[in-house]
Design a protein around this motif. Structure first.
Motif, PDB file in Angstrom:
ATOM      1  N   ASN A 104      15.630  12.189  -3.040  1.00 60.66           N
ATOM      2  CA  ASN A 104      14.367  11.471  -3.189  1.00 60.66           C
ATOM      3  C   ASN A 104      13.268  12.131  -2.374  1.00 60.66           C
ATOM      4  OD1 ASN A 104      15.895  10.240  -0.858  1.00 60.66           O
ATOM      5  ND2 ASN A 104      13.910   9.283  -0.551  1.00 60.66           N
ATOM      6  N   ASP A 105      12.055  11.820  -2.778  1.00 60.42           N
ATOM      7  CA  ASP A 105      10.861  12.279  -2.086  1.00 60.42           C
ATOM      8  C   ASP A 105       9.831  11.162  -2.231  1.00 60.42           C
ATOM      9  OD1 ASP A 105       9.156  13.909  -0.693  1.00 60.42           O
ATOM     10  OD2 ASP A 105       8.504  15.047  -2.440  1.00 60.42           O
ATOM     11  N   ALA A 106       9.006  10.965  -1.219  1.00 64.04           N
ATOM     12  CA  ALA A 106       8.050   9.858  -1.273  1.00 64.04           C
ATOM     13  C   ALA A 106       6.652  10.311  -0.897  1.00 64.04           C
ATOM     14  CB  ALA A 106       8.496   8.737  -0.347  1.00 64.04           C
ATOM     15  N   THR A 107       5.667   9.645  -1.490  1.00 63.62           N
ATOM     16  CA  THR A 107       4.265   9.826  -1.147  1.00 63.62           C
ATOM     17  C   THR A 107       3.715   8.457  -0.762  1.00 63.62           C
ATOM     18  OG1 THR A 107       3.383   9.374  -3.358  1.00 63.62           O
ATOM     19  CG2 THR A 107       4.074  11.647  -2.894  1.00 63.62           C
ATOM     20  N   ARG A 108       2.412   8.370  -0.597  1.00 64.22           N
ATOM     21  CA  ARG A 108       1.784   7.081  -0.292  1.00 64.22           C
ATOM     22  C   ARG A 108       1.771   6.168  -1.512  1.00 64.22           C
ATOM     23  NH1 ARG A 108      -3.890   8.022   1.518  1.00 64.22           N
ATOM     24  NH2 ARG A 108      -3.746   5.808   1.951  1.00 64.22           N
ATOM     25  N   TYR A 109       1.987   6.719  -2.688  1.00 61.92           N
ATOM     26  CA  TYR A 109       1.836   5.978  -3.941  1.00 61.92           C
ATOM     27  C   TYR A 109       3.155   5.671  -4.642  1.00 61.92           C
ATOM     28  CZ  TYR A 109      -2.636   8.123  -2.967  1.00 61.92           C
ATOM     29  OH  TYR A 109      -3.764   8.550  -2.325  1.00 61.92           O
ATOM     30  N   ASN A 110       4.177   6.497  -4.395  1.00 60.14           N
ATOM     31  CA  ASN A 110       5.425   6.328  -5.125  1.00 60.14           C
ATOM     32  C   ASN A 110       6.565   7.074  -4.441  1.00 60.14           C
ATOM     33  OD1 ASN A 110       5.289   9.110  -5.910  1.00 60.14           O
ATOM     34  ND2 ASN A 110       3.903   8.544  -7.544  1.00 60.14           N
TER      35      ASN A 110
END
Length: 174
Positions: A104-110
Motif C-alpha cells: 500500500n501507499d497513501a497520500t492526503r487524499y487516498n
C-alpha cells in the motif's frame, strides 16, 4: 503642595498594585481535540481489469503529517472477532519463494492497495475478491513511533491505544 503630591503618588501606587494578574498553566497530558479515525472499504476486488490495484478515497483530505495504516480482514471468527493484518503482507510458497502479497501507499487524499506476485489470475478468489480493508488515520501529534508503546501489527491494540471506538467505523462502499 508637597503633601498633595505625596498623597497622589501614594494613591497611584496603591492603584497600580491592584493590577496584578496570576497566570495558571494546566498541564493536561490528554489531547481531547485530536481524533484518530477508521475508514472501512468492503467489496474490494483485485482483478486484471483494475490491474490488481485499488484506490481507497478518503471522505476528506487528511493532514500530510498524519500516519496511515491499512489493514486487511484476514479471518472472521464469531467467538474471538475479526482478525486484521497490517499491510504490507506477503505470502510464500512452501519452498520459500514469493507467491503473492499486498502493498500500500497513501497520500492526503487516498490510499492505494495493490496485489502483486506470481500468477495472480490463478490465485484463490478468497485473496482477490470481496476483500474488506480498513484505513486507520492517526494524527501527527499522536504518531511519533519512538514514543508509542503499541504494536502496529495488532489492530485491536492500535484502536485501544488511540481510543478508537470500533463500533463507529466510517464505512465506505467501494
Amino acid at each position: 503642595m508637597k503633601k498633595f503630591t505625596l498623597i497622589l503618588a501614594l494613591i497611584g501606587m496603591i492603584t497600580l498594585q491592584s493590577c496584578y494578574t496570576e497566570e495558571v498553566i494546566v498541564d493536561d497530558p490528554i489531547d481531547n481535540d485530536t481524533i484518530s479515525e477508521v475508514f472501512e472499504y468492503s467489496n474490494v476486488d483485485f482483478t486484471s481489469s483494475n490491474g490488481y490495484s485499488v484506490i481507497l478515497d478518503f471522505p476528506y483530505t487528511i493532514y500530510g503529517s498524519d500516519m496511515v495504516l491499512v489493514y486487511r480482514l484476514s479471518n472472521y471468527n464469531s467467538g474471538t472477532g475479526d482478525y486484521w493484518k497490517l499491510l504490507p503482507e506477503t505470502y510464500y510458497f512452501d519452498d520459500g519463494t514469493l507467491d503473492f502479497g499486498y502493498r500500500n501507499d497513501a497520500t492526503r487524499y487516498n490510499a492505494e492497495v495493490s496485489l502483486y506476485g506470481f500468477d495472480l489470475p490463478a490465485l484463490n478468489p478468497e485473496f482477490r475478491l470481496d476483500q474488506v480493508l480498513r484505513v486507520v488515520v492517526i494524527p501527527a501529534a499522536l504518531s511519533n513511533k519512538s514514543a508509542t508503546p503499541v504494536d502496529f501489527n495488532d489492530y485491536k491494540a492500535v484502536i485501544s491505544y488511540y481510543g478508537i471506538n470500533d463500533k463507529n467505523v466510517t464505512k465506505i462502499k467501494k
